[in-house]
Design an enzyme around this catalytic site. Structure first.
Site, PDB file in Angstrom:
ATOM      1  CE  LYS A 115      -4.131  -2.033   1.907  1.00 32.77           C
ATOM      2  NZ  LYS A 115      -5.192  -2.075   3.107  1.00 32.77           N
ATOM      3  NE  ARG A 291      -8.498  -9.248  -4.001  1.00 26.77           N
ATOM      4  CZ  ARG A 291      -9.666  -8.894  -3.503  1.00 26.77           C
ATOM      5  NH1 ARG A 291     -10.757  -9.137  -4.065  1.00 26.77           N
ATOM      6  NH2 ARG A 291      -9.689  -8.027  -2.315  1.00 26.77           N
TER       7      ARG A 291
HETATM    8  P1  ADP Z   1      -8.252  -3.695   2.921  1.00 27.23           P
HETATM    9  O1  ADP Z   1      -6.990  -4.153   2.075  1.00 27.23           O
HETATM   10  O2  ADP Z   1      -8.195  -4.484   4.165  1.00 27.23           O
HETATM   11  O3  ADP Z   1      -9.612  -3.686   1.955  1.00 27.23           O
HETATM   12  P2  ADP Z   1      -8.278  -0.870   2.755  1.00 27.23           P
HETATM   13  O4  ADP Z   1      -7.479   0.072   3.063  1.00 27.23           O
HETATM   14  O5  ADP Z   1      -9.183  -0.832   1.599  1.00 27.23           O
HETATM   15  O6  ADP Z   1      -8.260  -2.024   3.490  1.00 27.23           O
HETATM   16  O7  ADP Z   1      -9.732  -0.396   3.829  1.00 27.23           O
HETATM   17  C1  ADP Z   1     -10.638  -1.079   4.127  1.00 27.23           C
HETATM   18  C2  ADP Z   1     -11.797  -0.069   5.032  1.00 27.23           C
HETATM   19  O8  ADP Z   1     -11.086   0.430   6.117  1.00 27.23           O
HETATM   20  C3  ADP Z   1     -12.324   0.922   3.973  1.00 27.23           C
HETATM   21  O9  ADP Z   1     -13.307   0.638   3.147  1.00 27.23           O
HETATM   22  C4  ADP Z   1     -12.998   1.974   5.147  1.00 27.23           C
HETATM   23  O10 ADP Z   1     -13.876   1.738   5.545  1.00 27.23           O
HETATM   24  C5  ADP Z   1     -11.642   2.060   6.203  1.00 27.23           C
HETATM   25  N1  ADP Z   1     -10.631   2.697   6.101  1.00 27.23           N
HETATM   26  C6  ADP Z   1      -9.344   2.419   5.639  1.00 27.23           C
HETATM   27  N2  ADP Z   1      -8.465   3.645   5.566  1.00 27.23           N
HETATM   28  C7  ADP Z   1      -9.387   4.704   6.155  1.00 27.23           C
HETATM   29  C8  ADP Z   1      -8.856   5.880   6.627  1.00 27.23           C
HETATM   30  N3  ADP Z   1      -7.948   6.741   6.297  1.00 27.23           N
HETATM   31  N4  ADP Z   1     -10.067   6.718   7.035  1.00 27.23           N
HETATM   32  C9  ADP Z   1     -11.165   5.946   7.169  1.00 27.23           C
HETATM   33  N5  ADP Z   1     -11.496   4.899   7.135  1.00 27.23           N
HETATM   34  C10 ADP Z   1     -10.673   4.121   6.361  1.00 27.23           C
HETATM   35  P1  ADP Z   2     -13.434  -7.650  -1.989  1.00 25.09           P
HETATM   36  O1  ADP Z   2     -12.087  -6.414  -2.020  1.00 25.09           O
HETATM   37  O2  ADP Z   2     -13.256  -8.286  -3.187  1.00 25.09           O
HETATM   38  O3  ADP Z   2     -14.407  -6.944  -1.347  1.00 25.09           O
HETATM   39  P2  ADP Z   2     -12.790  -8.711   0.648  1.00 25.09           P
HETATM   40  O4  ADP Z   2     -11.789  -7.917   1.102  1.00 25.09           O
HETATM   41  O5  ADP Z   2     -13.950  -9.097   1.117  1.00 25.09           O
HETATM   42  O6  ADP Z   2     -12.916  -8.720  -0.900  1.00 25.09           O
HETATM   43  O7  ADP Z   2     -11.844 -10.265   0.795  1.00 25.09           O
HETATM   44  C1  ADP Z   2     -12.355 -11.469  -0.107  1.00 25.09           C
HETATM   45  C2  ADP Z   2     -11.590 -12.670   0.436  1.00 25.09           C
HETATM   46  O8  ADP Z   2     -10.131 -12.346   0.255  1.00 25.09           O
HETATM   47  C3  ADP Z   2     -11.760 -12.866   2.032  1.00 25.09           C
HETATM   48  O9  ADP Z   2     -11.694 -14.317   2.219  1.00 25.09           O
HETATM   49  C4  ADP Z   2     -10.657 -12.135   2.581  1.00 25.09           C
HETATM   50  O10 ADP Z   2     -10.282 -12.526   3.778  1.00 25.09           O
HETATM   51  C5  ADP Z   2      -9.347 -12.488   1.583  1.00 25.09           C
HETATM   52  N1  ADP Z   2      -8.438 -11.638   1.156  1.00 25.09           N
HETATM   53  C6  ADP Z   2      -8.510 -10.313   0.983  1.00 25.09           C
HETATM   54  N2  ADP Z   2      -7.253  -9.687   0.879  1.00 25.09           N
HETATM   55  C7  ADP Z   2      -6.592 -10.604   1.400  1.00 25.09           C
HETATM   56  C8  ADP Z   2      -5.074 -10.507   1.619  1.00 25.09           C
HETATM   57  N3  ADP Z   2      -4.141  -9.576   1.361  1.00 25.09           N
HETATM   58  N4  ADP Z   2      -4.489 -11.546   2.386  1.00 25.09           N
HETATM   59  C9  ADP Z   2      -5.043 -12.786   2.680  1.00 25.09           C
HETATM   60  N5  ADP Z   2      -6.503 -12.801   2.364  1.00 25.09           N
HETATM   61  C10 ADP Z   2      -7.315 -11.901   1.810  1.00 25.09           C
END
Ligand code: ADP
Ligand code: ADP
Ligand code: MG
Length: 472
Positions: A115, A291
């Site tokens: 990230k 993906r």
């Molecule tokens: P992941 O890789 O687990 O999907 P993200 O970086 O996409 O993580 O963040 C997942 C969620 O966490 C976001 O959809 C949002 O709801 C919350 N989030 C992430 N970063 C922030 C931020 N800087 N401020 C507020 N909410 C955040």
């Molecule tokens: P999307 O971004 O498609 O909404 P989710 O965050 O809900 O996906 O993740 C979908 C599945 O992939 C879940 O089972 C989650 O635990 C897994 N997953 C997502 N990101 C990762 C990661 N960086 N490492 C391991 N598992 C992941």
């Protein structure tokens, strides 16, 4: 051209990919663990092979997977989501063996899966990112310094995080100090990497993400956005396309910004660019998922484009068959992630045998699932058990359809999030189409449903009759 494809996944997404293969006249190969011997993807694929008795090791071993693909005469591997889909090792192992990997190349996955590197690439390309630390924060002292500069509250995030894990809000230096070790060890455990970084915590944001497709000829298009603001603990529960909360000029703007982001990474295949939308209307880049996403379905419903088939076309080195101006969307689509979890018990996963399953139909209804009556949900995998997708010409029709369908589906034997969704779809704020990522936290009363009210008696009666008929 791809003629035989191995699906390095399980569950509903494996079934989804098998369906795309069938339409493209590609032979599909499933892999499974001992726990998945009776899984639907195994029954539906043209061929299926046990990848190892262990519950997870086989699905997570790039070398076993490419060896099996090569040994069974496959020319391609589709990773699905989760598991190895964002692990550059599978993409690399495929390249080394001369197999087509249905996704971007290993370098793109590596860059965007980190990230802080992704943020740096976006800054260089002129895409606004959430204010935050410059790179990773290597020690607590550095984190405290950076946080003081950014201003509290901050989000402490795992650099290689995903699935909503490894993210913690810190409202003060004290909380940051308390959380630092915890997030580092969470990150190490869940993702095998200890790096963390900081972002400014955006208050009451909307999660807006854009589906993009890039081919090997420099063409990149977007398929409009999805609003995934209905979340619990940073994990999506309900997704909507397009966002009912964007004005047309915001929609245009975010689509173009996502294309710029994808071009900056020389992105090839399907991907998702995630943004946060602040209360004052700024969009901040958050991350790219390299993906197919769980919620790709709703974009398919509003655009009519089969994204999994497009992934395969792109992997085949075919140019995109449409230009940006050919991409139209109509109406709305909404996906409810039906998880085998008990909302009344802190969403505790609920595994076991499905004694009854009755699936609704009718106009504007799609269900992507790998469950069937009598299926035993194994405890080793994630708790998503079905994706219920409804679409309509207007937001109002889509909500009405969602409520109708929730009264027309029955799953019993395990607890699910179904009754919780009935409450959400009845909620006036949700129905107005106004919500941010704090919606569920703001409305704990949504959990006070009575189980009786949450059930559809008619659907249950039908499911019971079917179960009796098949002798369950
Ligand atoms: P992941 O890789 O687990 O999907 P993200 O970086 O996409 O993580 O963040 C997942 C969620 O966490 C976001 O959809 C949002 O709801 C919350 N989030 C992430 N970063 C922030 C931020 N800087 N401020 C507020 N909410 C955040
Ligand atoms: P999307 O971004 O498609 O909404 P989710 O965050 O809900 O996906 O993740 C979908 C599945 O992939 C879940 O089972 C989650 O635990 C897994 N997953 C997502 N990101 C990762 C990661 N960086 N490492 C391991 N598992 C992941
Ligand atoms: Mg994300």
């Amino acid at each position: 051209m791809i003629r035989k494809l191995l699906i390095a996944n399980r569950g509903e997404i494996a079934v989804r990919i098998i369906r795309a293969c069938a339409e493209l006249d590609i032979r599909s190969v499933a892999i499974y663990s001992e726990a998945d011997r009776f899984a639907l993807h195994v029954k539906k694929a043209d061929e299926a092979y046990c990848i190892g008795a262990e519950e997870l090791a086989g699905y997570l071993n790039p070398h076993r997977i490419v060896n099996l693909a090569a040994a069974t005469g496959c020319d391609a591997v589709h990773p699905g989501y989760g598991f190895l889909s964002e692990n550059p090792e599978l993409a690399r192992a495929c390249a080394v063996r001369g197999l087509v990997f249905v996704g971007p190349n290993a370098d793109t996955i590596r860059l965007l899966g980190d990230k802080t590197q992704a943020r740096a690439a976006m800054v260089a390309a002129g895409v606004p990112v959430t204010p935050g630390s410059e790179g990773n924060v290597e020690r607590l002292e550095a984190a405290l310094e950076e946080a003081a500069r950014i201003g509290y509250p901050v989000m402490l995030k795992a650099t290689s995080g995903g699935g909503g894990r490894g993210i913690r809000r810190c409202d003060s230096a004290h909380e940051l100090a308390q959380n630092y070790r915890r997030v580092v060890s969470e990150a190490t455990q869940a993702f095998g990497r200890a790096e963390v970084f900081l972002e400014k915590c955006i208050e009451r944001p909307r999660h807006i993400e854009v589906q993009v497709l890039g081919d090997h000829f420099g063409n990149v298009v977007h398929l409009y956005e999805r609003d995934c603001s209905i979340q619990r603990r940073n994990q999506k529960l309900i997704e909507i396309a397009p966002s009912p909360q964007l004005r047309p000029e915001q929609r245009e703007f975010i689509g173009q910004l996502a294309v710029r982001a994808a071009k900056a990474a020389d992105y090839r295949n399907a991907g998702t660019v995630e943004f946060l939308l602040t209360g004052t209307g700024e969009f901040y880049f958050m991350e790219v998922n390299t993906r197919i996403q769980v919620e790709h379905t709703i974009t398919e419903e509003i655009t009519g484009i089969d994204i999994v088939k497009e992934q395969i076309h792109i992997a085949n080195h075919q140019p995109l068959s449409f230009r940006q101006e050919d991409v139209r969307y109509h109406g709305y689509a909404m996906q409810l992630r039906i998880n085998a979890e008990d909302p009344k018990n802190n969403f505790l996963p609920s595994y076991g045998r499905l004694t009854r399953y009755y699936a609704p139909g009718g106009p504007g209804v799609r269900i992507d699932t790998a469950i069937y009556t009598g299926y035993e949900i194994p405890p080793h995998y994630d708790s998503l058990c079905a994706k219920l997708i409804v679409s309509g010409r207007t937001w109002e029709e889509t909500i009405a359809r969602g409520r109708r369908v929730l009264g027309d589906i029955a799953i019993s034997g395990v607890r699910t999030t179904l009754p919780f969704y009935r409450e959400i779809l009845d909620h006036p704020e949700f129905r107005r189409g106004v919500f941010d990522t704090g919606f569920l936290q703001d409305h704990p009363e949504l959990l006070n449903y009575s189980l009786k009210r949450g059930r559809s008696e008619a659907a249950l009666a039908i499911a019971a009759a079917i179960a009796a008929h098949v002798g369950l």
